[in-house]
Write a protein that holds these residues in place. Structure first.
Motif, PDB file in Angstrom:
ATOM      1  N   UNK A  62      -6.442   4.113  -8.427  1.00 35.72           N
ATOM      2  CA  UNK A  62      -5.131   3.691  -8.914  1.00 35.72           C
ATOM      3  C   UNK A  62      -4.594   2.474  -8.183  1.00 35.72           C
ATOM      4  N   UNK A  63      -3.691   1.769  -8.860  1.00 37.04           N
ATOM      5  CA  UNK A  63      -3.071   0.582  -8.287  1.00 37.04           C
ATOM      6  C   UNK A  63      -1.716   0.335  -8.921  1.00 37.04           C
ATOM      7  N   UNK A  80      -9.693  -6.201 -16.113  1.00 32.46           N
ATOM      8  CA  UNK A  80      -8.345  -5.936 -16.601  1.00 32.46           C
ATOM      9  C   UNK A  80      -7.895  -4.558 -16.113  1.00 32.46           C
ATOM     10  N   UNK A  81      -6.614  -4.283 -16.265  1.00 38.69           N
ATOM     11  CA  UNK A  81      -6.089  -2.965 -15.910  1.00 38.69           C
ATOM     12  C   UNK A  81      -5.717  -2.196 -17.172  1.00 38.69           C
ATOM     13  N   UNK A  82      -5.642  -0.890 -17.023  1.00 34.33           N
ATOM     14  CA  UNK A  82      -5.187  -0.014 -18.098  1.00 34.33           C
ATOM     15  C   UNK A  82      -4.167   0.953 -17.509  1.00 34.33           C
ATOM     16  N   UNK A 208       2.530   3.129  -7.257  1.00 35.04           N
ATOM     17  CA  UNK A 208       1.173   2.851  -6.796  1.00 35.04           C
ATOM     18  C   UNK A 208       0.100   3.467  -7.679  1.00 35.04           C
ATOM     19  N   UNK A 209       0.509   4.341  -8.613  1.00 32.49           N
ATOM     20  CA  UNK A 209      -0.463   4.980  -9.505  1.00 32.49           C
ATOM     21  C   UNK A 209      -0.278   4.539 -10.955  1.00 32.49           C
ATOM     22  N   UNK A 210       0.352   3.377 -11.114  1.00 35.44           N
ATOM     23  CA  UNK A 210       0.709   2.920 -12.456  1.00 35.44           C
ATOM     24  C   UNK A 210      -0.506   2.600 -13.319  1.00 35.44           C
ATOM     25  N   UNK A 211      -1.513   1.966 -12.728  1.00 39.76           N
ATOM     26  CA  UNK A 211      -2.642   1.457 -13.503  1.00 39.76           C
ATOM     27  C   UNK A 211      -3.973   1.862 -12.883  1.00 39.76           C
ATOM     28  N   UNK A 434      -2.827   1.047   4.100  1.00 44.74           N
ATOM     29  CA  UNK A 434      -3.872   1.849   4.746  1.00 44.74           C
ATOM     30  C   UNK A 434      -4.351   2.935   3.780  1.00 44.74           C
ATOM     31  N   UNK A 435      -5.673   3.036   3.638  1.00 44.76           N
ATOM     32  CA  UNK A 435      -6.238   4.086   2.803  1.00 44.76           C
ATOM     33  C   UNK A 435      -6.372   3.742   1.336  1.00 44.76           C
ATOM     34  N   UNK A 436      -5.873   2.578   0.920  1.00 45.99           N
ATOM     35  CA  UNK A 436      -5.893   2.190  -0.489  1.00 45.99           C
ATOM     36  C   UNK A 436      -6.869   1.037  -0.723  1.00 45.99           C
ATOM     37  N   UNK A 437      -7.198   0.802  -1.985  1.00 48.90           N
ATOM     38  CA  UNK A 437      -8.043  -0.341  -2.347  1.00 48.90           C
ATOM     39  C   UNK A 437      -7.451  -1.643  -1.819  1.00 48.90           C
TER      40      UNK A 437
END
Length: 456
Positions: A62-63, A80-82, A208-211, A434-437
């Motif tokens: 997620x991002x 692209x994102x979804x 942070x979990x939108x896409x 920290x801990x995320x992409x």
């Protein structure tokens, strides 16, 4: 250590941090060899094909809009994102709370528990989060006490209402893949602050979990690797687990478990702390990368594949929160444009260790039985996938390493300090996200700057 600009580098680890560093160095004229223990790139990103051409994320996924370096990379790589689909009502199985013993259905994601109790919980967490120093958590006021106390001990002292005590470990498992007994209060507060704060980390729309990355987050590493190897200066070697890095006045030698050696001016170790700490970096080893209480991120991801996202036809979003496992939460991860529907179940914290110890048959039966209770309208799934990050030997946990009591005070001051010609990358070396992409990418950029601007 001799000065001068590095002309060659060996990067250990072909996850997002390692490949970001490798590609950045190669683009600036450094000859780079990437060594990866697995037979694939991607690290803690991993894709599973659920129908021809349709992929889901079995790892990091997620991002959000604040993940600017990740969004820039997605654009650069032609990806692209979804959006993460959250339309419809949520399901809750929270036992003794306000929901009783029944499976409750309600709009939104706020659980059917005492609102005042949960408000007090989040007020306590917000106060801790605001007080932490994100750039240097070990310098936070009262850091010594906060880094000695576990999150479980803090909850026992601070939370009085049963609903707050029930929900807290579920929240921490969702946010950090952690059991409260495994992390210090300082690490919990830092993680939440580093990721953008409570509301941002916990939110889908606007958070942070939108896409997700359309086609799967593993495509980031696959395309970075392809771009690297297309350059004359980039080489990628899979199946090359590294055991040691030695140094002399003229450079480094990286030794693999197969007996191969690779010579370069400098090295980048882009491994999770527990793996980096196990490398032989003598004869004068660096400061520890992990401590005795550093733990593995406790996550097992379960992907249930159905002929279509049938829950949507019943007004449900696919989101659930559950007091009992194995699936402590579920979310609709159906690939955009695909026919199939995918429910992703998260098994986190102490439950992840229990579930990972079951046989494959027991794991399947437990997950399917719970899914049937939560979503009785669903047929038998047409696909079932388990990704056990707890026992993954070349990750040692996911989402990220868990800093236990004493870790930040002991490890924090040298988290990014080079060991001679050896530099450190990885999301656990980033005090931003920290801990995320996003943290992984930022750590790769930092290492490129260190090497090019500071000599080898």
């Amino acid at each position: 250590m001799s000065g001068g600009r590095a002309r060659s580098a060996v990067v250990v680890g072909a996850g997002l941090a390692g490949l970001t560093a490798a590609e950045g160095l190669a683009a600036r004229g450094v000859d780079v060899t990437v060594l990866e223990a697995r037979e694939r790139v991607g690290g803690r990103t991993h894709g599973i094909e659920v129908e021809p051409g349709a992929w889901i994320d079995a790892g990091a996924a997620y991002l959000g809009a604040r993940h600017t370096e990740l969004l820039n990379l997605i654009k650069e790589l032609g990806l692209h994102t979804t959006p993460t689909t959250m339309l419809g009502a949520s399901r809750f199985a929270l036992g003794t709370g306000a929901a009783g013993n029944e499976h409750a259905t309600r709009d939104g994601r706020f659980p059917p528990l005492n609102a005042v109790a949960l408000g007090e919980l989040f007020d306590h967490l917000a106060e801790l989060t605001a007080a932490v120093r994100p750039d240097a958590p070990w310098l936070t006021p009262d850091a010594s006490r906060l880094d000695t106390l576990t999150a479980a001990e803090w909850a026992e002292r601070s939370l009085t209402h049963p609903d707050a005590r029930l929900f807290f470990p579920l929240f921490l498992g969702e946010m950090m893949a952690a059991d409260p007994a495994d992390v210090s209060v300082l690490h919990m507060a830092f993680y939440l602050r580093s990721g953008g704060g409570l509301r941002y980390l916990n939110a889908f729309e606007g958070g942070a979990q939108q896409d997700r990355v359309a086609g799967g987050a593993h495509l980031l590493c696959e395309r970075l690797a392809a771009r690297l190897t297309a350059r004359r200066r980039g080489t990628l070697r899979l199946g090359e687990a590294v055991r040691a890095v030695t140094q002399d006045p003229d450079g480094v030698t990286v030794h693999t478990e197969r007996g191969a050696t690779y010579r370069a001016d400098t090295a980048v170790v882009a491994l999770p702390p527990l793996l980096a700490d196990a490398l032989d970096l003598g004869p004068e080893p660096p400061a520890r990368r992990a401590g005795e209480r550093t733990g593995r991120g406790c996550a097992v991801k379960v992907n249930l594949v159905y002929p279509s996202p049938l829950w949507r036809e019943h007004g449900l979003s696919g989101w659930s929160v559950n007091a009992e496992g194995p699936l402590l939460s579920t979310v609709d991860d159906s690939p955009a444009g695909a026919a199939v529907g995918v429910l992703t179940g998260f098994v986190t914290g102490a439950e992840a260790h229990r579930y990972a110890a079951l046989t494959p048959r027991e794991q399947r039966e437990a997950a399917l039985a719970q899914a049937a209770r939560l979503f009785p309208m669903l047929p038998e799934p047409v696909g079932f996938h388990i990704t056990d990050w707890v026992n993954e030997p070349y990750s040692k946990g996911c989402y990220a390493a868990l800093f236990g009591p004493g870790d930040w005070l002991r490890l924090g001051p040298t988290l990014t300090a080079p060991h001679g010609r050896v530099h450190w990358a990885g999301t656990e070396t980033s005090t931003e996200f920290f801990g995320l992409l996003e943290g992984a990418i930022r750590s790769g950029h930092r290492v490129v700057t260190e090497i090019l601007d500071g000599g080898v």
